[in-house]
Design a protein around this motif. Structure first.
Motif, PDB file in Angstrom:
ATOM      1  N   VAL A  18       0.834  -1.206   0.000  1.00 59.34           N
ATOM      2  CA  VAL A  18       0.000   0.000   0.000  1.00 59.34           C
ATOM      3  C   VAL A  18       0.872   1.261   0.000  1.00 59.34           C
ATOM      4  N   VAL A  19       1.900   1.274   0.829  1.00 61.12           N
ATOM      5  CA  VAL A  19       2.793   2.438   0.900  1.00 61.12           C
ATOM      6  C   VAL A  19       3.489   2.660  -0.440  1.00 61.12           C
ATOM      7  N   LEU A  20       3.993   1.600  -1.039  1.00 60.23           N
ATOM      8  CA  LEU A  20       4.671   1.740  -2.329  1.00 60.23           C
ATOM      9  C   LEU A  20       3.703   2.181  -3.423  1.00 60.23           C
ATOM     10  N   SER A  21       2.468   1.723  -3.355  1.00 57.67           N
ATOM     11  CA  SER A  21       1.465   2.137  -4.328  1.00 57.67           C
ATOM     12  C   SER A  21       1.181   3.637  -4.212  1.00 57.67           C
ATOM     13  N   LEU A  22       1.112   4.139  -2.990  1.00 60.91           N
ATOM     14  CA  LEU A  22       0.827   5.556  -2.778  1.00 60.91           C
ATOM     15  C   LEU A  22       2.012   6.451  -3.133  1.00 60.91           C
ATOM     16  N   LEU A  23       3.173   5.869  -3.293  1.00 64.04           N
ATOM     17  CA  LEU A  23       4.336   6.645  -3.727  1.00 64.04           C
ATOM     18  C   LEU A  23       4.116   7.193  -5.133  1.00 64.04           C
ATOM     19  N   GLU A  24       3.245   6.538  -5.894  1.00 65.30           N
ATOM     20  CA  GLU A  24       2.922   6.992  -7.256  1.00 65.30           C
ATOM     21  C   GLU A  24       2.033   8.233  -7.247  1.00 65.30           C
ATOM     22  N   GLY A  25       1.370   8.496  -6.123  1.00 66.16           N
ATOM     23  CA  GLY A  25       0.496   9.660  -6.001  1.00 66.16           C
ATOM     24  C   GLY A  25      -0.784   9.293  -5.279  1.00 66.16           C
ATOM     25  N   PRO A  26      -1.645  10.289  -5.021  1.00 65.96           N
ATOM     26  CA  PRO A  26      -2.907  10.044  -4.311  1.00 65.96           C
ATOM     27  C   PRO A  26      -3.787   9.035  -5.053  1.00 65.96           C
ATOM     28  N   ARG A  27      -4.432   8.171  -4.290  1.00 63.58           N
ATOM     29  CA  ARG A  27      -5.286   7.121  -4.868  1.00 63.58           C
ATOM     30  C   ARG A  27      -6.447   6.792  -3.941  1.00 63.58           C
ATOM     31  N   THR A  28      -7.467   6.196  -4.532  1.00 65.35           N
ATOM     32  CA  THR A  28      -8.581   5.675  -3.742  1.00 65.35           C
ATOM     33  C   THR A  28      -8.213   4.255  -3.293  1.00 65.35           C
ATOM     34  N   PRO A  29      -8.885   3.744  -2.268  1.00 67.20           N
ATOM     35  CA  PRO A  29      -8.621   2.366  -1.854  1.00 67.20           C
ATOM     36  C   PRO A  29      -8.821   1.363  -2.999  1.00 67.20           C
ATOM     37  N   LYS A  30      -9.829   1.589  -3.826  1.00 70.52           N
ATOM     38  CA  LYS A  30     -10.083   0.670  -4.941  1.00 70.52           C
ATOM     39  C   LYS A  30      -8.922   0.694  -5.940  1.00 70.52           C
ATOM     40  N   GLN A  31      -8.401   1.873  -6.245  1.00 68.50           N
ATOM     41  CA  GLN A  31      -7.258   1.974  -7.152  1.00 68.50           C
ATOM     42  C   GLN A  31      -6.044   1.244  -6.576  1.00 68.50           C
ATOM     43  N   ILE A  32      -5.844   1.387  -5.274  1.00 70.47           N
ATOM     44  CA  ILE A  32      -4.725   0.705  -4.614  1.00 70.47           C
ATOM     45  C   ILE A  32      -4.926  -0.807  -4.693  1.00 70.47           C
ATOM     46  N   ALA A  33      -6.137  -1.264  -4.373  1.00 68.18           N
ATOM     47  CA  ALA A  33      -6.441  -2.699  -4.378  1.00 68.18           C
ATOM     48  C   ALA A  33      -6.162  -3.307  -5.744  1.00 68.18           C
ATOM     49  N   ILE A  34      -6.558  -2.612  -6.802  1.00 67.04           N
ATOM     50  CA  ILE A  34      -6.318  -3.108  -8.161  1.00 67.04           C
ATOM     51  C   ILE A  34      -4.827  -3.104  -8.477  1.00 67.04           C
ATOM     52  N   ALA A  35      -4.143  -2.025  -8.115  1.00 66.32           N
ATOM     53  CA  ALA A  35      -2.714  -1.881  -8.427  1.00 66.32           C
ATOM     54  C   ALA A  35      -1.854  -2.946  -7.754  1.00 66.32           C
ATOM     55  N   VAL A  36      -2.202  -3.315  -6.516  1.00 64.60           N
ATOM     56  CA  VAL A  36      -1.354  -4.249  -5.766  1.00 64.60           C
ATOM     57  C   VAL A  36      -1.976  -5.640  -5.620  1.00 64.60           C
ATOM     58  N   ASN A  37      -3.137  -5.835  -6.253  1.00 64.84           N
ATOM     59  CA  ASN A  37      -3.791  -7.143  -6.266  1.00 64.84           C
ATOM     60  C   ASN A  37      -4.120  -7.651  -4.860  1.00 64.84           C
ATOM     61  N   LEU A  38      -4.820  -6.796  -4.099  1.00 59.33           N
ATOM     62  CA  LEU A  38      -5.289  -7.170  -2.763  1.00 59.33           C
ATOM     63  C   LEU A  38      -6.796  -6.937  -2.691  1.00 59.33           C
ATOM     64  N   TYR A  39      -7.442  -7.604  -1.745  1.00 63.11           N
ATOM     65  CA  TYR A  39      -8.861  -7.363  -1.513  1.00 63.11           C
ATOM     66  C   TYR A  39      -9.049  -5.940  -0.985  1.00 63.11           C
ATOM     67  N   LEU A  40     -10.137  -5.310  -1.401  1.00 69.60           N
ATOM     68  CA  LEU A  40     -10.439  -3.950  -0.967  1.00 69.60           C
ATOM     69  C   LEU A  40     -10.530  -3.849   0.559  1.00 69.60           C
ATOM     70  N   GLU A  70      -3.184   9.846   0.503  1.00 63.98           N
ATOM     71  CA  GLU A  70      -1.822  10.095   0.055  1.00 63.98           C
ATOM     72  C   GLU A  70      -0.876   9.910   1.236  1.00 63.98           C
ATOM     73  N   LEU A  71       0.396   9.761   0.928  1.00 62.39           N
ATOM     74  CA  LEU A  71       1.407   9.637   1.965  1.00 62.39           C
ATOM     75  C   LEU A  71       1.649  10.996   2.609  1.00 62.39           C
ATOM     76  N   THR A  72       1.924  10.998   3.901  1.00 60.77           N
ATOM     77  CA  THR A  72       2.353  12.223   4.565  1.00 60.77           C
ATOM     78  C   THR A  72       3.793  12.499   4.119  1.00 60.77           C
ATOM     79  N   THR A  73       4.330  13.620   4.504  1.00 63.23           N
ATOM     80  CA  THR A  73       5.721  13.939   4.155  1.00 63.23           C
ATOM     81  C   THR A  73       6.649  12.854   4.684  1.00 63.23           C
ATOM     82  N   GLU A  74       6.434  12.460   5.928  1.00 65.70           N
ATOM     83  CA  GLU A  74       7.244  11.398   6.516  1.00 65.70           C
ATOM     84  C   GLU A  74       6.983  10.063   5.818  1.00 65.70           C
ATOM     85  N   GLY A  75       5.735   9.830   5.444  1.00 67.77           N
ATOM     86  CA  GLY A  75       5.373   8.609   4.727  1.00 67.77           C
ATOM     87  C   GLY A  75       6.112   8.498   3.400  1.00 67.77           C
ATOM     88  N   LYS A  76       6.258   9.630   2.699  1.00 63.18           N
ATOM     89  CA  LYS A  76       6.989   9.638   1.429  1.00 63.18           C
ATOM     90  C   LYS A  76       8.456   9.283   1.643  1.00 63.18           C
TER      91      LYS A  76
END
Length: 89
Positions: A18-40, A70-76
Motif C-alpha cells: 500500500v505504501v509503495l502504491s501511494l508513492l505513485e500519487g494520491p489514490r482511492t482504496p479501490k485503485q490501490i487494491a487493483i494496483a497491488v492485487n489485494l482485496y479492498l 496520500e502519503l504524509t511527508t514522513e510517509g513519502k
C-alpha cells in the motif's frame, strides 16, 4: 527517519504494498487494491493502520465513498527508503 514507523511498515506485506502504491500519487482504496492485487477490505484496514501511525492521510475525509489517500511527508520519506531497499536486494 522514524525507525519504529519503518519497522511497522516492513512487518506487513500489505503495508509495504500500500505504501509503495501511494508513492505513485494520491489514490482511492479501490485503485490501490487493483494496483497491488489485494482485496479492498484488506486495503481499507491497512490504510486505517497507516493513518493511525501518521504515514498516510485522507484528503477527502467527509466522503463515504471515493476517499482519496496520500502519503504524509514522513510517509513519502519512508516509502522512498523502502523502495530503495527493495531494489538493492
Amino acid at each position: 527517519m522514524d525507525w519504529k514507523k519503518y519497522g511497522f511498515i516492513i512487518a506487513s506485506e500489505y503495508r509495504k504494498k500500500v505504501v509503495l502504491s501511494l508513492l505513485e500519487g494520491p489514490r482511492t482504496p479501490k485503485q490501490i487494491a487493483i494496483a497491488v492485487n489485494l482485496y479492498l477490505s484488506h486495503v481499507s484496514k491497512t490504510l486505517n493502520e497507516l493513518q493511525d501511525h501518521e504515514i498516510v492521510k485522507c484528503l477527502t475525509p467527509d466522503l463515504k465513498r471515493g476517499r482519496i489517500y496520500e502519503l504524509t511527508t514522513e510517509g513519502k520519506e519512508l516509502a522512498k527508503y523502502l523502495r530503495k531497499t527493495l531494489r538493492n536486494r
